[in-house]
Motif scaffolding. Structure first.
Motif, PDB file in Angstrom:
ATOM      1  N   PRO A 192       8.058   8.195   1.839  1.00 13.80           N
ATOM      2  CA  PRO A 192       8.295   6.645   2.252  1.00 13.80           C
ATOM      3  C   PRO A 192       8.410   5.787   0.919  1.00 13.80           C
ATOM      4  O   PRO A 192       7.663   5.799   0.108  1.00 13.80           O
ATOM      5  N   GLU A 193       9.268   4.954   1.087  1.00 13.61           N
ATOM      6  CA  GLU A 193       9.433   4.106   0.041  1.00 13.61           C
ATOM      7  C   GLU A 193       9.075   2.757   0.266  1.00 13.61           C
ATOM      8  O   GLU A 193       9.183   2.300   1.560  1.00 13.61           O
ATOM      9  N   GLY A 194       8.901   1.965  -0.611  1.00 15.82           N
ATOM     10  CA  GLY A 194       8.443   0.480  -0.352  1.00 15.82           C
ATOM     11  C   GLY A 194       7.031   0.463   0.126  1.00 15.82           C
ATOM     12  O   GLY A 194       6.323   1.233  -0.045  1.00 15.82           O
ATOM     13  N   ASP A 195       6.511  -0.888   0.106  1.00 13.39           N
ATOM     14  CA  ASP A 195       5.205  -1.204   0.540  1.00 13.39           C
ATOM     15  C   ASP A 195       4.950  -1.792   1.999  1.00 13.39           C
ATOM     16  O   ASP A 195       4.930  -3.263   1.639  1.00 13.39           O
ATOM     17  N   ARG A 196       5.148  -0.989   2.915  1.00 10.75           N
ATOM     18  CA  ARG A 196       4.774  -1.553   4.339  1.00 10.75           C
ATOM     19  C   ARG A 196       3.612  -1.028   4.876  1.00 10.75           C
ATOM     20  O   ARG A 196       3.558  -0.001   5.318  1.00 10.75           O
ATOM     21  N   ALA A 281       0.881  11.127   2.779  1.00 12.16           N
ATOM     22  CA  ALA A 281       2.131  10.160   2.483  1.00 12.16           C
ATOM     23  C   ALA A 281       2.319   9.249   3.711  1.00 12.16           C
ATOM     24  O   ALA A 281       3.158   8.268   3.509  1.00 12.16           O
ATOM     25  N   GLY A 282       1.910   9.445   4.712  1.00  5.49           N
ATOM     26  CA  GLY A 282       2.066   8.501   6.039  1.00  5.49           C
ATOM     27  C   GLY A 282       0.938   7.477   5.923  1.00  5.49           C
ATOM     28  O   GLY A 282       0.818   6.957   6.853  1.00  5.49           O
ATOM     29  N   CYS A 283       0.123   7.386   4.768  1.00  8.07           N
ATOM     30  CA  CYS A 283      -1.249   6.527   4.845  1.00  8.07           C
ATOM     31  C   CYS A 283      -0.783   5.509   3.668  1.00  8.07           C
ATOM     32  O   CYS A 283       0.347   5.537   2.981  1.00  8.07           O
ATOM     33  N   ASP A 284      -1.681   4.478   3.510  1.00  8.52           N
ATOM     34  CA  ASP A 284      -1.449   3.454   2.531  1.00  8.52           C
ATOM     35  C   ASP A 284      -2.270   3.562   1.397  1.00  8.52           C
ATOM     36  O   ASP A 284      -2.051   3.002   0.379  1.00  8.52           O
ATOM     37  N   LEU A 285      -3.543   4.161   1.505  1.00  7.09           N
ATOM     38  CA  LEU A 285      -4.514   4.100   0.309  1.00  7.09           C
ATOM     39  C   LEU A 285      -5.230   5.374   0.163  1.00  7.09           C
ATOM     40  O   LEU A 285      -5.769   5.863   1.173  1.00  7.09           O
ATOM     41  N   GLY A 286      -5.370   6.064  -0.892  1.00 11.84           N
ATOM     42  CA  GLY A 286      -5.982   7.177  -1.100  1.00 11.84           C
ATOM     43  C   GLY A 286      -7.600   6.849  -1.605  1.00 11.84           C
ATOM     44  O   GLY A 286      -7.751   5.837  -2.266  1.00 11.84           O
ATOM     45  N   LEU A 287      -8.453   7.648  -1.309  1.00 10.77           N
ATOM     46  CA  LEU A 287      -9.722   7.596  -1.734  1.00 10.77           C
ATOM     47  C   LEU A 287     -10.000   8.623  -2.632  1.00 10.77           C
ATOM     48  O   LEU A 287     -10.141   9.907  -2.235  1.00 10.77           O
ATOM     49  N   GLY A 288     -10.627   7.993  -3.847  1.00 11.84           N
ATOM     50  CA  GLY A 288     -10.921   9.020  -4.979  1.00 11.84           C
ATOM     51  C   GLY A 288     -12.395   8.801  -5.319  1.00 11.84           C
ATOM     52  O   GLY A 288     -12.808   9.160  -6.481  1.00 11.84           O
ATOM     53  N   TRP A 289     -13.252   7.660  -4.432  1.00 11.46           N
ATOM     54  CA  TRP A 289     -14.249   7.086  -4.660  1.00 11.46           C
ATOM     55  C   TRP A 289     -15.559   8.185  -4.832  1.00 11.46           C
ATOM     56  O   TRP A 289     -15.702   9.070  -3.782  1.00 11.46           O
ATOM     57  N   ARG A 290     -16.368   8.380  -5.967  1.00  9.01           N
ATOM     58  CA  ARG A 290     -17.364   9.302  -5.574  1.00  9.01           C
ATOM     59  C   ARG A 290     -18.752   8.577  -6.187  1.00  9.01           C
ATOM     60  O   ARG A 290     -18.779   7.309  -6.748  1.00  9.01           O
ATOM     61  N   ASP A 291     -19.829   9.492  -6.377  1.00 13.17           N
ATOM     62  CA  ASP A 291     -21.202   9.126  -6.578  1.00 13.17           C
ATOM     63  C   ASP A 291     -20.999   8.813  -8.120  1.00 13.17           C
ATOM     64  O   ASP A 291     -20.593   9.653  -8.892  1.00 13.17           O
ATOM     65  N   PRO A 354      -1.385  -7.583  -2.110  1.00 14.55           N
ATOM     66  CA  PRO A 354      -0.138  -6.690  -2.259  1.00 14.55           C
ATOM     67  C   PRO A 354       0.158  -6.505  -3.736  1.00 14.55           C
ATOM     68  O   PRO A 354       0.450  -5.130  -4.076  1.00 14.55           O
ATOM     69  N   GLY A 355       0.185  -7.416  -4.582  1.00 14.90           N
ATOM     70  CA  GLY A 355       0.317  -7.372  -5.916  1.00 14.90           C
ATOM     71  C   GLY A 355      -0.456  -6.195  -6.533  1.00 14.90           C
ATOM     72  O   GLY A 355      -0.084  -5.386  -7.313  1.00 14.90           O
ATOM     73  N   ALA A 356      -1.984  -6.283  -6.245  1.00 17.10           N
ATOM     74  CA  ALA A 356      -2.954  -5.347  -6.839  1.00 17.10           C
ATOM     75  C   ALA A 356      -2.325  -4.075  -6.302  1.00 17.10           C
ATOM     76  O   ALA A 356      -2.693  -2.767  -7.015  1.00 17.10           O
ATOM     77  N   ARG A 357      -2.173  -3.808  -4.987  1.00 21.25           N
ATOM     78  CA  ARG A 357      -1.768  -2.467  -4.532  1.00 21.25           C
ATOM     79  C   ARG A 357      -0.687  -1.844  -5.086  1.00 21.25           C
ATOM     80  O   ARG A 357      -0.545  -0.894  -5.552  1.00 21.25           O
ATOM     81  N   ARG A 358       0.488  -2.783  -5.238  1.00 20.33           N
ATOM     82  CA  ARG A 358       1.635  -2.249  -5.845  1.00 20.33           C
ATOM     83  C   ARG A 358       1.350  -1.656  -7.411  1.00 20.33           C
ATOM     84  O   ARG A 358       2.063  -0.811  -7.753  1.00 20.33           O
ATOM     85  N   LEU A 359       0.564  -2.544  -7.983  1.00 24.88           N
ATOM     86  CA  LEU A 359       0.422  -2.171  -9.345  1.00 24.88           C
ATOM     87  C   LEU A 359      -0.385  -0.995  -9.607  1.00 24.88           C
ATOM     88  O   LEU A 359      -0.079   0.133 -10.363  1.00 24.88           O
ATOM     89  N   ALA A 360      -1.337  -0.533  -8.722  1.00 28.27           N
ATOM     90  CA  ALA A 360      -2.141   0.517  -8.593  1.00 28.27           C
ATOM     91  C   ALA A 360      -1.179   1.557  -8.291  1.00 28.27           C
ATOM     92  O   ALA A 360      -1.104   2.621  -8.902  1.00 28.27           O
ATOM     93  N   ALA A 361      -0.305   1.294  -7.308  1.00 30.69           N
ATOM     94  CA  ALA A 361       0.470   2.614  -6.963  1.00 30.69           C
ATOM     95  C   ALA A 361       1.241   3.179  -7.914  1.00 30.69           C
ATOM     96  O   ALA A 361       1.751   4.247  -8.263  1.00 30.69           O
ATOM     97  N   ASP A 362       1.918   1.821  -8.750  1.00 35.35           N
ATOM     98  CA  ASP A 362       2.847   2.246  -9.808  1.00 35.35           C
ATOM     99  C   ASP A 362       2.161   3.175 -10.968  1.00 35.35           C
ATOM    100  O   ASP A 362       2.792   4.092 -11.330  1.00 35.35           O
TER     101      ASP A 362
END
Length: 728
Positions: A192-196, A281-291, A354-362
């Motif tokens: 999926p393209e874009g940030d929706r 790919a069908g989600c919006d945000l991945g989680l890699g947060w650890r102890d 959204p700006g922070a999310r787009r910067l992180a995605a890039d």
């Protein structure tokens, strides 16, 4: 590669369960097959699902070995292989069809395989489950890793940080460590393209479920976000829930949370890798947060790269590895102590900004682009070509192997050339290692002289004299002369009529050799010292631009005092400048420290460092050792201030690391190094260094690296030496 290589692959991992280690096994087989290897993947456990194995079945040259089903085991066949059983099965498979390389993952497993020596020199060990901090590196662990390093052909390191740590603590690992980061396949479906973002906002986690991976606290995120007015759901993929003896309540609690016990959590169970990526790919945000206890890890998370390949931003801890991957200003690091509330804050930031999310995605997308399966395949291809070089036609056309003898008292400048010779098909290599400059076993030396077609003698010393007087008719004799030998009587004692070639490392010393000895011009040739440009080419550490480096400061003709002149001139302009010195102290060389003038020189230099206001705290002495490649990551300029050198390897090694070389005009320097790097005096050297801004320094470093590759690379020098072996 001139022939098809055979690879055996075994990981101490269960391929029925999808996690990073199991995905490693799949990706490694895919990359090896892509690089042209016949590859056998040996399974640890009986097959219960083909999610990871089935995609390999159609690859050309790939065979999946199932020890349980194929009768390789005695006794019950329903349990995973122990390291001992695995080692036995691998030996049996190798005896049936010998392999060229054995790729292994798992420290306990590798330790067992190394124990009997069957695979010595063929092991490519992927090491992650090793000590990753000085506190964890016990004496026992260090000795175990030393044994592994001595037996291995290569040590595969996931990150640069892990490679440098291993080299610093295990000297035997230096020169054997290569990068082998996680590989991410290209998605086999449209991303999926874009940030929706969806409503509810979709979080995703894939992989194993374990306490330190924060997977149980993650299941509370939808509820906690709802309290902040954010509708969210968590999608999870995986079927491996860890048993933790220190937390026996974890496994049942984790299972309940995934099975409807946590609101907003949708668990998809175990899935093939492609399907897991499709769900993510069908989600919006991945989680890699650890102890935070894992923050010191020197490993790189495969899931971060997979999410990045899908264009997903990822919430994760701020660690040195993550900063190197995504930058210090990445917007979705979990702040504070990375607790649950901190994680909720970061997810809320990603939802509402959204700006922070787009910067992180890039950032994640660009990072993942460096770790594709295609690039992993190319890395393997390059490493295999280096480890298994092609022999020239003059060697392969011979009716029997070319017998090459190497003799001398100190072979440190020949180590990698010896590795190259031993790897060449059609060469049989033996070594006559003299225990001291003028001490040897005459019987052993006579045996080598009678056996060899070609003898290479390192240093034109007593060994060169002996072999020139005991040369077998019809054989070739090649002697390498460095510098100090010209001031000794040995060259005059050599029977030059018995010598075919004398190798010097620079044109200046080739001329001096002819002048001092009167040897015929046609017998003296020039082959430069080798530089392992691939090992030295590593990303610079922050602040490297303002660090000068000197490698070796003894004897006094190395002129540390002139290096201090350069440093003082630079610090008079900018106190950020420092000098790092990698060397043994002069008092560890008895033949130097016994000379009063040498002691006086170093006494003056050390007092100057103690009393000069500009030098206070600006000179760092690092231990002598083989970890030059990792040391050079912190150095932006390498100095050569000597009165005299035959070649001076330090600036060449610095160049290969993208450091800018700076030399004073010692005799012959301009015939080895580009004149742009040579300066008339220390003041001019300091002026040139200070005049390089950030971009100029980067550009100069890249040019220096190119010159090092073209002129001094191990590949080029090895080729020149190989031609000497077969010359008529």
């Amino acid at each position: 590669m001139s022939r098809t290589l055979r690879a055996l692959v075994y990981g101490d991992v269960d391929l029925n369960i999808i996690d990073g280690s199991a995905v490693w096994a799949q990706s490694t087989v895919q990359a090896l097959a892509g690089a042209g290897c016949e590859t056998r993947l040996v399974l640890k456990a009986p097959v219960r699902t083909g999610r990871l194995i089935d995609p390999l079945s159609g690859l050309p040259g790939v065979t999946v070995v199932r020890p349980h089903e194929d009768g390789l085991l005695s006794g019950p066949g329903d349990r995973p292989l122990s390291p001992v059983q695995a080692a036995q099965a691998l030996v049996r498979l190798d005896e049936e069809t010998p392999c060229d390389l054995l790729v292994l993952r798992g420290r306990r497993l590798v330790t067992h395989v190394v124990a009997d020596g069957h695979f010595d020199g063929r092991i490519w060990a992927y090491l992650t489950d090793i000590p990753q901090s000085p506190a964890e590196m016990t004496e026992e662990a260090g000795e175990e890793l030393e044994r592994i390093a001595r037996a291995a052909r290569r040590l595969l390191c996931q990150t640069e940080e892990l490679r440098c740590f291993l080299e610093a603590w295990v000297p035997e690992a230096c020169g054997r460590c290569v990068l082998s980061p996680p590989a991410v396949p290209e998605p086999g479906f449209p991303v999926p393209e874009g940030d929706r973002p969806h409503d509810p906002f979709r979080l995703v986690y894939t992989g194993k479920f374990a306490p330190r991976w924060n997977t149980l606290p993650m299941t509370r995120l939808p509820s906690l976000l709802a309290e902040r007015g954010i509708r969210a759901e968590l999608h999870t993929v995986g079927d491996k829930i860890h048993e933790d003896r220190s937390r026996p309540e974890f496994r049942p609690a984790m299972a309940r949370a995934l099975d409807g016990g946590a609101p907003g959590v949708e668990h998809h169970g175990g899935q093939p890798r492609e399907e897991a990526m499709r769900i993510a790919a069908g989600c919006d945000l991945g989680l890699g947060w650890r102890d935070p206890v894992l923050d010191a890890s020197l490993e790189l998370s495969t899931k971060v790269l997979e999410f990045g390949a899908l264009g997903l931003p990822v919430v994760l801890n701020r660690t040195p590895v993550h900063e190197a991957l995504l930058g210090a200003d990445y917007p979705l690091y979990v702040p504070g102590r990375a607790g649950l509330d901190d994680a909720v804050d970061t997810v809320a930031l990603a939802v509402r900004e959204p700006g922070a999310r787009r910067l992180a995605a890039d950032r994640c997308r660009r990072a993942a682009a460096r770790y594709t399966l295609g690039q992993a395949t190319q890395r393997w291809r390059t490493q295999l070509e280096q480890a298994f070089p092609q022999a020239p036609a003059a060697v392969t056309a011979r009716p029997r192997p070319l017998r090459v003898g190497v003799a001398g008292h100190d072979l440190k400048f020949l180590t990698r050339l010896l590795d190259h010779f031993r790897a060449l098909p059609g060469l049989d290599v033996r070594v006559d290692a003299w225990p001291a400059l003028a001490r040897h076993d005459p019987a052993e030396s006579r045996e080598l002289a009678a056996w060899a077609d070609v003898v290479i003698v390192e240093w034109c010393g007593p060994a060169a004299v002996w072999y020139s007087r005991h040369k077998r008719p019809g054989s070739r004799l090649v002697i390498r002369l460095h510098r100090f030998e010209l001031d000794a009587p040995w060259p005059h004692d050599v029977d030059i009529d018995a010598v075919d070639t004398v190798v010097c490392v620079s044109p200046y010393y080739a001329r001096r050799t002819r002048e001092v000895t009167g040897w015929p011009r046609e017998k003296v040739t020039v082959v430069p010292n080798w530089v392992d440009t691939d090992q030295l080419d590593r990303t610079k550490a922050p602040g490297a631009r303002f660090r000068l480096g000197m490698i070796g400061i003894a004897p006094s003709r190395k002129r540390l005092d002139l290096g201090l002149d350069v440093l003082e001139a630079l610090r008079a302009r900018d106190r950020r400048w420092h000098l790092r010195v990698k060397s043994k102290p002069p008092w560890e060389y008895w033949w130097i420290w016994n000379k009063p003038d040498e002691r006086a020189h170093y006494d003056s230099v050390l007092r100057r460092m103690q009393t000069s206001p500009l030098l206070e705290g600006a000179v760092v002495f690092d231990g002598f050792g083989a970890d030059v490649a990792s040391w050079l990551r912190r150095v932006g300029h390498v100095l050569s201030t000597s009165d005299d050198e035959s070649f001076h390897l330090a600036p060449a090694e610095g160049m290969a690391s993208c450091a800018v070389p700076s030399l004073l005009p010692w005799p012959g320097a301009d015939e080895i190094y580009d004149a742009r790097w040579i300066h008339r005096h220390p003041e001019a050297m300091a002026e040139a260094i200070a005049g390089l801004g950030e971009e100029d320094w980067l550009s100069a470093g890249r040019l220096a690296r190119t010159q090092a590759r073209e002129n001094f690379s191990l590949e080029r020098v090895a080729r020149d030496w190989t031609e000497l072996l077969v010359a008529r």
